[in-house]
Scaffold this active site. Structure first.
Site, mmCIF file in Angstrom:
data_model
loop_
_atom_site.group_PDB
_atom_site.id
_atom_site.type_symbol
_atom_site.label_atom_id
_atom_site.label_comp_id
_atom_site.label_asym_id
_atom_site.label_seq_id
_atom_site.Cartn_x
_atom_site.Cartn_y
_atom_site.Cartn_z
ATOM 1 N N ASP A 15 1.242 -1.256 0.008
ATOM 2 C CA ASP A 15 -0.124 0.497 -0.175
ATOM 3 C C ASP A 15 0.758 1.238 -0.064
ATOM 4 O OD1 ASP A 15 1.114 0.142 2.513
ATOM 5 O OD2 ASP A 15 -1.288 0.022 3.666
ATOM 6 N N PHE A 72 6.406 1.803 -4.595
ATOM 7 C CA PHE A 72 7.829 2.291 -3.729
ATOM 8 C C PHE A 72 8.184 3.198 -3.609
ATOM 9 C CE2 PHE A 72 7.282 -2.798 -3.744
ATOM 10 C CZ PHE A 72 7.845 -2.770 -2.478
ATOM 11 N N HIS A 112 11.148 -9.342 1.016
ATOM 12 C CA HIS A 112 11.352 -7.492 0.614
ATOM 13 C C HIS A 112 12.898 -7.453 0.000
ATOM 14 C CE1 HIS A 112 9.274 -4.454 1.504
ATOM 15 N NE2 HIS A 112 7.623 -4.214 0.395
#
Length: 224
Positions: free
Chosen positions: A65, A78, A188
């Protein structure tokens, strides 16, 4: 709420944006923006689609998000606005990119609009968020919409590179046709994941360009 969506995408997603859940979603988002401080600015909610047309799309990067701090989010996963301090996850993205491609790079901005304009869809699973409350709009059915977007790309395009970073993105990519597309997965880029050895060394940037070149597509200039 007015939907500021690129006409090409609007045509491709016409059946989706006419569904009752999407109408309900837009009404709820409109209420959230009226009663809460939310990001990105309302006119940038669909920015990922407006910078990267369906026809030009070559790469999809999936985020969770938007950034939830004041002035940060610009509608691209990002990415942050110019003159905003580069967040830790994005710093790790730049570090891996630099190591992978063997080029010295000293970023002065975390704005990824140049990637988007080259055909990189920077898609968050939820397109909105409340200030200082990460993942606060997860319940608003954004996932239904972004799942449909991923399905449309998988079905309607060929030889797209999907970069899935972290377990959340891995789950979003379950319906991608891997016989037609290249799916690259890793941990991630957040400091916690990266420091556990799940991010650095994935070489996703060079692998993406090698695949695009092999399929006679223009490579992404990641340093633009």
């Amino acid at each position: 709420m007015q939907i500021n969506l690129d006409p090409e995408w609007q045509s491709i997603l016409a059946d989706e944006i006419q569904k009752p859940y999407f109408e309900e979603l837009m009404e709820t988002v409109d209420e959230e923006y009226k009663n809460q401080t939310c990001y990105p600015p309302k006119e940038l909610i669909f920015a990922a689609f407006n910078y990267c047309s369906f026809n030009n799309l070559k790469v999809v990067i999936i985020g969770q998000d938007p950034y939830h701090g004041k002035g940060e989010a610009n509608g691209l996963a990002f990415s942050v606005n110019n003159d905003v301090r580069i967040p830790p996850s994005l710093r790790n993205i730049f570090r891996e990119m630099t190591d992978d491609l063997g080029t010295i790079f000293m970023p002065t901005s975390g704005n990824l609009e140049a990637w988007a304009r080259q055909g990189v869809l920077l898609l968050n699973a939820s397109l909105t968020v409340r200030e200082d409350n990460p993942n606060s709009h997860k319940h608003l059915k954004w996932n239904l919409f972004t799942d449909a977007v991923i399905q449309k790309i998988s079905d309607g395009k060929e030889q797209v590179v999907f970069l899935l970073w972290g377990n959340f993105a891995h789950k979003k990519g379950l319906k991608i046709d891997r016989n037609k597309h290249l799916v690259l997965e890793s941990g991630h880029p957040s400091p916690m994941s990266a420091n556990q050895g799940k991010w650095f060394g994935n070489k996703h940037f060079s692998k993406t360009n090698l695949y695009l070149k092999a399929n006679h597509k223009t490579e992404i200039n990641w340093f633009s």
